[in-house]
Design a protein around this motif. Structure first.
Motif, PDB file in Angstrom:
ATOM      1  N   GLU A 320      24.182  -3.642  -9.130  1.00 39.02           N
ATOM      2  CA  GLU A 320      23.246  -4.495  -8.388  1.00 39.02           C
ATOM      3  C   GLU A 320      23.947  -5.271  -7.273  1.00 39.02           C
ATOM      4  OE1 GLU A 320      19.814  -7.857  -9.312  1.00 39.02           O
ATOM      5  OE2 GLU A 320      20.951  -6.953 -10.971  1.00 39.02           O
ATOM      6  N   LYS A 350      21.801  -0.986 -14.443  1.00 36.44           N
ATOM      7  CA  LYS A 350      20.488  -1.647 -14.404  1.00 36.44           C
ATOM      8  C   LYS A 350      19.662  -0.994 -13.288  1.00 36.44           C
ATOM      9  CE  LYS A 350      21.853  -6.123 -16.308  1.00 36.44           C
ATOM     10  NZ  LYS A 350      21.013  -6.024 -17.519  1.00 36.44           N
ATOM     11  N   LYS A 353      16.459  -2.684 -11.335  1.00 31.95           N
ATOM     12  CA  LYS A 353      16.760  -3.709 -10.332  1.00 31.95           C
ATOM     13  C   LYS A 353      17.409  -3.107  -9.094  1.00 31.95           C
ATOM     14  CE  LYS A 353      17.120  -7.567 -13.574  1.00 31.95           C
ATOM     15  NZ  LYS A 353      17.963  -8.667 -14.089  1.00 31.95           N
ATOM     16  N   LYS A 357      15.637  -2.996  -5.196  1.00 31.23           N
ATOM     17  CA  LYS A 357      16.287  -3.476  -3.970  1.00 31.23           C
ATOM     18  C   LYS A 357      16.296  -2.383  -2.896  1.00 31.23           C
ATOM     19  CE  LYS A 357      19.377  -6.883  -6.115  1.00 31.23           C
ATOM     20  NZ  LYS A 357      19.104  -8.055  -5.276  1.00 31.23           N
TER      21      LYS A 357
END
Length: 434
Positions: A320, A350, A353, A357
């Motif tokens: 992330e 992850k 997430k 983005k």
């Protein structure tokens, strides 16, 4: 005994079946059997979530400019396995891999018969590196990159000259913990008694953990923004420019050929490390070595432009924080371009997430498959995306070729995700643009 490189490498990779087994007991057992090669070498230990490889590269390049012989231990490899153990940026040769494997395999077999169990792939490679730098090809200093976490990482049996923690991010949370503080505790495990620690960690909670561990270990802490600072940063077409001021010395107009604000932070850690090596360990490193080393430093797959026309960039943003950094650079440098993205990743990230983005910046996003044990399937990635212009492909070569051929002058292609994926596609891209 192994006779060929292929057989040696096959044995090493077969150990992936053992997975990850955090802990130092097996490493300590092997080091005892090898007469403690880890005690015979000078080292610098580099941990953190992102930026480890780049920081190693900047520091190695500066030391090389000072005519030092520098060993490095890094992961993962990008183009060939041998890169993981290198001297002055040159991977060790195939015969040396065979030689080292023949040293370690008998120990592995013996260890497997004990209550400690068989060593993992990473433990085997780490042991090979210690033996190599101590007995086969001695060097002036070795830069050791942490594999995972720090406290229980195989590399954490060294007592280095310096330790560096680049950053803290929410990666490998299933192993290291769910919070910044928990992850910082694992990363701070590399801090040793009386050994200075340099860090660019920003989160207050994580930084508190690191400061506390440094205090317990009586280790002086050098923090970016306090004991050393970046000033006058400017992104330019060929990289980055900045000045660095520290409690020891200041440098004006430093230049990087690697792009990204995050690379300025990584470079500043390396420069601070050279100042401490100079002041406390008699490494003769002058300003010209710092400037030339930073300018020459190159680390593949980090916001790397593969072609300017059409514009194609690869970036190993595999978590992330890495994706956030990539998006920041794209918005800063290419706000006038439509951004087409090809993405794949490992399944232990992850992904929701990360993809959320990417969805926000991508005018088009294509998810692909690649051959790796922990790789996520393109269908899984596709299902997580909310982008209106999303696609999937089982054949990454066809997907990349199609995107490149369809690019207009106002568009760019960004290929990102797993570094294992980028290492697989880069030769294909090089050939495509040659």
């Amino acid at each position: 005994m192994f006779q060929t490189y292929e057989d040696a490498l096959g044995w090493i990779h077969a150990r992936l079946r053992l997975g990850m087994k955090p802990g130092l007991k097996r490493m300590e057992w092997m080091m005892e059997k090898l007469n403690h090669p880890e005690r015979r070498i000078k080292t610098v230990h580099i941990g953190g979530t992102n930026g480890k490889g780049s920081t190693v590269t900047f520091l190695r390049s500066i030391l090389q400019e000072g005519k030092y012989k520098v060993g490095t231990f890094t992961s993962p490899y990008f183009e060939q396995f041998n890169e993981r153990i290198a001297v002055n940026g040159q991977p060790i040769n195939d015969q040396e891999i065979v030689q080292l494997t023949n040293v370690i395999k008998p120990l592995s077999d013996e260890l497997e018969q004990t209550d400690l169990g068989a060593p993992t792939e990473f433990e085997v490679i780490t042991a090979m590196s210690f033996y190599y730098f101590a007995y086969v090809n001695p060097v002036d200093v070795v830069l050791y990159e942490v594999g995972l976490g720090g406290r229980l990482d195989s590399t954490n049996i060294i007592h280095p000259l310096l330790s560096i923690i680049t950053s803290i991010g929410l990666d490998h949370t299933n192993i290291l913990g769910e919070s910044y503080e928990e992850i910082a505790y694992e990363k701070a495990g590399i801090i040793k008694n009386g050994v200075s620690i340099i860090t660019a960690v920003k989160q207050p909670g994580a930084l508190k953990v690191i400061r506390q561990k440094a205090k317990e270990r009586k280790a002086t802490c050098y923090l970016l923004g306090e004991q050393f600072s970046v000033l006058n940063h400017e992104s330019v077409s060929a990289g980055e420019k900045f000045s660095l001021h520290s409690i020891f010395q200041s440098y004006e107009e430093l230049e990087l050929s690697m792009m990204g604000e995050h690379q300025v932070e990584n470079a500043s850690l390396a420069v601070m490390a050279t100042q401490l090596l100079n002041k406390y360990y008699s490494f003769m490193l002058e300003e010209e070595h710092v400037k030339n080393g930073l300018k020459k430093a190159y680390w593949p797959g980090r916001f790397e432009i593969m072609s300017n026309s059409p514009l194609v960039i690869i970036d190993g943003a595999h978590n992330e924080e890495g994706i956030t950094t990539l998006i920041h650079e794209l918005e800063k440098r290419y706000s006038d371009k439509k951004i087409n993205i090809i993405f794949t990743a490992l399944s232990d990230k992850k992904l929701d997430k990360i993809i959320m983005k990417l969805d926000k910046i991508a005018d088009k996003i294509t998810f692909v498959d690649f051959d790796f044990p922990r790789a996520a399937r393109s269908e899984e990635l596709f299902a997580l995306s909310q982008n209106r212009n999303k696609h999937l492909s089982e054949d990454w070569k066809k997907a990349i070729s199609h995107e490149i051929n369809e690019l207009n002058a106002n568009e760019m292609l960004v290929i990102t995700g797993s570094l294992y994926f980028l290492s697989e596609i880069k030769p294909f891209l090089v050939e495509s643009f040659s």
